[in-house]
Each structure stands twice: as C-alpha cells, then as structure tokens.
Design an enzyme around this catalytic site. Structure first.
Site, PDB file in Angstrom:
ATOM      1  N   SER A   3     -14.666 -59.075  14.641  1.00  0.00           N
ATOM      2  CA  SER A   3     -15.412 -57.836  14.871  1.00  0.00           C
ATOM      3  C   SER A   3     -16.637 -57.793  13.967  1.00  0.00           C
ATOM      4  O   SER A   3     -16.515 -57.819  12.732  1.00  0.00           O
ATOM      5  CB  SER A   3     -14.539 -56.615  14.564  1.00  0.00           C
ATOM      6  N   HIS A  61     -16.426 -59.582  19.046  1.00  0.00           N
ATOM      7  CA  HIS A  61     -16.176 -58.152  19.327  1.00  0.00           C
ATOM      8  C   HIS A  61     -17.263 -57.305  18.671  1.00  0.00           C
ATOM      9  O   HIS A  61     -17.524 -57.450  17.464  1.00  0.00           O
ATOM     10  CB  HIS A  61     -14.798 -57.789  18.759  1.00  0.00           C
ATOM     11  N   ASP A 121     -18.502 -53.495  17.909  1.00  0.00           N
ATOM     12  CA  ASP A 121     -18.037 -52.101  17.872  1.00  0.00           C
ATOM     13  C   ASP A 121     -19.202 -51.129  17.877  1.00  0.00           C
ATOM     14  O   ASP A 121     -19.902 -50.982  16.885  1.00  0.00           O
ATOM     15  CB  ASP A 121     -17.210 -51.870  16.599  1.00  0.00           C
ATOM     16  N   MET A 123     -20.501 -47.373  17.923  1.00  0.00           N
ATOM     17  CA  MET A 123     -19.989 -46.047  17.546  1.00  0.00           C
ATOM     18  C   MET A 123     -21.134 -45.032  17.546  1.00  0.00           C
ATOM     19  O   MET A 123     -22.217 -45.318  17.025  1.00  0.00           O
ATOM     20  CB  MET A 123     -19.369 -46.110  16.147  1.00  0.00           C
ATOM     21  N   HIS A 155     -17.172 -52.981  22.601  1.00  0.00           N
ATOM     22  CA  HIS A 155     -16.198 -51.881  22.540  1.00  0.00           C
ATOM     23  C   HIS A 155     -16.977 -50.591  22.321  1.00  0.00           C
ATOM     24  O   HIS A 155     -17.479 -50.346  21.227  1.00  0.00           O
ATOM     25  CB  HIS A 155     -15.240 -52.172  21.368  1.00  0.00           C
ATOM     26  N   MET A 202     -17.221 -47.025  21.583  1.00  0.00           N
ATOM     27  CA  MET A 202     -16.558 -45.846  21.035  1.00  0.00           C
ATOM     28  C   MET A 202     -17.599 -44.713  21.053  1.00  0.00           C
ATOM     29  O   MET A 202     -18.082 -44.251  20.010  1.00  0.00           O
ATOM     30  CB  MET A 202     -16.043 -46.120  19.608  1.00  0.00           C
ATOM     31  N   MET A 260      -5.645 -49.717  20.738  1.00  0.00           N
ATOM     32  CA  MET A 260      -6.119 -49.565  19.362  1.00  0.00           C
ATOM     33  C   MET A 260      -4.923 -49.491  18.433  1.00  0.00           C
ATOM     34  O   MET A 260      -3.997 -48.707  18.687  1.00  0.00           O
ATOM     35  CB  MET A 260      -6.950 -48.292  19.220  1.00  0.00           C
ATOM     36  N   ASP A 288      -6.583 -54.105  18.264  1.00  0.00           N
ATOM     37  CA  ASP A 288      -7.819 -53.917  17.513  1.00  0.00           C
ATOM     38  C   ASP A 288      -7.589 -52.993  16.318  1.00  0.00           C
ATOM     39  O   ASP A 288      -7.370 -51.798  16.492  1.00  0.00           O
ATOM     40  CB  ASP A 288      -8.847 -53.289  18.470  1.00  0.00           C
TER      41      ASP A 288
HETATM   42  C1  DX5 Z   1     -12.406 -49.757  14.621  1.00  0.00           C
HETATM   43  C2  DX5 Z   1     -12.911 -50.961  15.407  1.00  0.00           C
HETATM   44  C3  DX5 Z   1     -12.203 -52.227  15.031  1.00  0.00           C
HETATM   45  C4  DX5 Z   1     -12.400 -52.587  13.566  1.00  0.00           C
HETATM   46  C5  DX5 Z   1     -11.392 -53.646  13.163  1.00  0.00           C
HETATM   47  O1  DX5 Z   1     -12.853 -48.584  15.237  1.00  0.00           O
HETATM   48  O2  DX5 Z   1     -12.717 -50.762  16.790  1.00  0.00           O
HETATM   49  O3  DX5 Z   1     -12.683 -53.307  15.846  1.00  0.00           O
HETATM   50  O4  DX5 Z   1     -13.699 -53.083  13.383  1.00  0.00           O
HETATM   51  O5  DX5 Z   1     -11.526 -53.802  11.791  1.00  0.00           O
HETATM   52  P1  DX5 Z   1     -10.345 -54.415  10.902  1.00  0.00           P
HETATM   53  O6  DX5 Z   1      -9.998 -55.732  11.568  1.00  0.00           O
HETATM   54  O7  DX5 Z   1     -10.975 -54.589   9.554  1.00  0.00           O
HETATM   55  O8  DX5 Z   1      -9.224 -53.438  10.942  1.00  0.00           O
HETATM   56 ZN    ZN Z   2     -13.196 -52.467  18.198  1.00  0.00          ZN
END
Ligand code: DX5
Ligand code: ZN
Length: 227
Positions: free
Chosen positions: A14, A39, A41, A43, A72, A74, A145, A184
C-alpha cells in the site's frame, strides 16, 4: 477476471505507507522485489477522517510502472470522480458500499467495467457481508477491511472480520462465483496466514512492506507467510 486466478496469493504493497518524498523509488523497489499489484489508498477527509491523494498520484505512478494498480477509493461520490481515476490508469477500482453516490453503487460498478477496468466492493469492519450481496455477481474482488479505513499501522481486527471473510468465501464457492478476496490493514507475517485460512488471496501490506528497509526480503517473507 484478472491475470491471476482467484486463489493465487499476492502481496499488494500500500503506497500510503511509502516514503512519499521518494515515490518513484518506492514504486521501483516494490516492482524490483517482484510485486505484481500495487495498492493505492485514496482518502477524501469526509468518508474517512484522513486525506491522502487523488487521480494525479495514480497518473504519476502509472507513468513509472506496469504493475497492476489496485485503487481503493475511500471517498464519497466515487461516481463523480470515477472518470478521472479511469483516465489516470487505474486497473482495478474498489468502492465502499457505505459511501454516498450521486448515482448508485450498481451504476458505479457498471461504469468501471464498461471502461474495461476491474471493480471491487469494500466493506468497513462494521459492515456485514450481507450488505455486499446485491453486488457480488458483478465484482472482480471483495475487499474485507481488517482495520477501520483511514490510517495505516493499525492492529489487525481478527474477531470482527474473519467470520465475514469466511462467509464471503463460502458464498462464492456455493454460488460458483469468482471474486478475489482481499484483506487490508494490519497484515503482517503473523496475521496474513489467519486471513489466508479464512479465504483471502490478496493481501494489502502497508507498514509490513514499505516500513521495511529491504523490500525484497519483506516481499519474500510476506509471500512465504501466505504460500
Ligand atoms: C487503510 C488503508 C490500508 C492501509 C494498510 O485505510 O486502506 O490499505 O494503508 O496499512 P497497514 O498495512 O500499515 O495496516
Ligand atoms: Zn486500502
């Protein structure tokens, strides 16, 4: 379906956990380590209590690698922003059932596939698998998740999420479906085997990958944990 079978275990680093001042180098070291899927993320500071990056980061990463980009979202209104992520070069786009849409989850999934991309549905730890049922016939992956979305480095939520993951696996097998099962959050060499046992084949690793100095070693250890 993607180039991998739905049971092929893959480690998905990620980018949230990467050193952002060195994004190009971080992507390169993931690829050199043998990573196939990356991946990303996204946000928005509204659906989750954090803000990360948008389509421009996807485009930047796209220009530097041929890895499969697993985006992903969010965010609320993923349908409003969708064309920008498609244009930026996302290969898979995963949306949250809990978010708000101008149109609908169904219409957004349809548009992702119409653009020739893969699509996924993500479930917050509090969201039961049943909420995904209207969509499971139209997705390439289900993202369970294993932390509350918004931040890396959180602890793995085993008891809240593993029964749901196993239910998603059992439903898939019982109905002849083919979606990947992705986990994840809080995925390390000691938690990844637990998720694999419950049906996961795609393992998002932020801290456990980019938090390590030696990417090849991190990838080898994580891949061995889910082999
Ligand atoms: C959280 C993200 C995850 C996160 C995972 O909202 O969707 O992908 O980056 O991070 P670790 O592997 O450090 O828990
Ligand atoms: Zn993620």
């Amino acid at each position: 379906m993607s180039s991998v079978s739905h049971v092929t275990p893959l480690i998905l680093p990620s980018l949230l956990a990467a050193n952002w001042s060195q994004v190009g180098n971080e992507v390169a070291r993931a690829e050199a380590a043998g990573v196939k899927w990356l991946h990303l993320d996204v946000m928005d500071g509204a659906f989750v209590d954090n803000i990360s990056f948008g389509p421009q980061m996807v485009q930047t990463v796209r220009k530097t690698t041929d890895m499969f980009l697993d985006v992903h979202l969010m965010i609320h209104r993923a349908d409003h922003y969708l064309d920008r992520f498609i244009k930026a070069g996302a290969d898979n786009i995963t949306i949250h059932v809990e978010a708000r849409y101008d149109s609908s989850v169904t219409e957004t999934l349809r548009r992702i596939r119409a653009a020739g991309k893969q699509c996924g549905i993500a479930l917050h730890p509090d969201t039961p698998f049943e909420v995904a049922l209207p969509y499971v016939h139209d997705i390439d992956l289900l993202l369970v998740m294993t932390v509350v979305p918004g931040f890396g480095g959180q602890p793995f939520m085993e008891k809240e999420t593993m029964p749901k993951l196993a239910a998603a696996r059992d439903y898939r097998e019982a109905h002849g479906l083919k979606y990947h099962l992705e986990v994840d959050g809080g995925i390390y060499t000691h938690t990844a085997p637990i998720a694999k046992k419950h049906g996961a084949n795609l393992f998002v690793c932020g801290t456990s990958f980019f938090g390590q100095a030696d990417a090849a070693q991190a990838h080898a250890e994580l891949a061995a944990a889910v082999a």
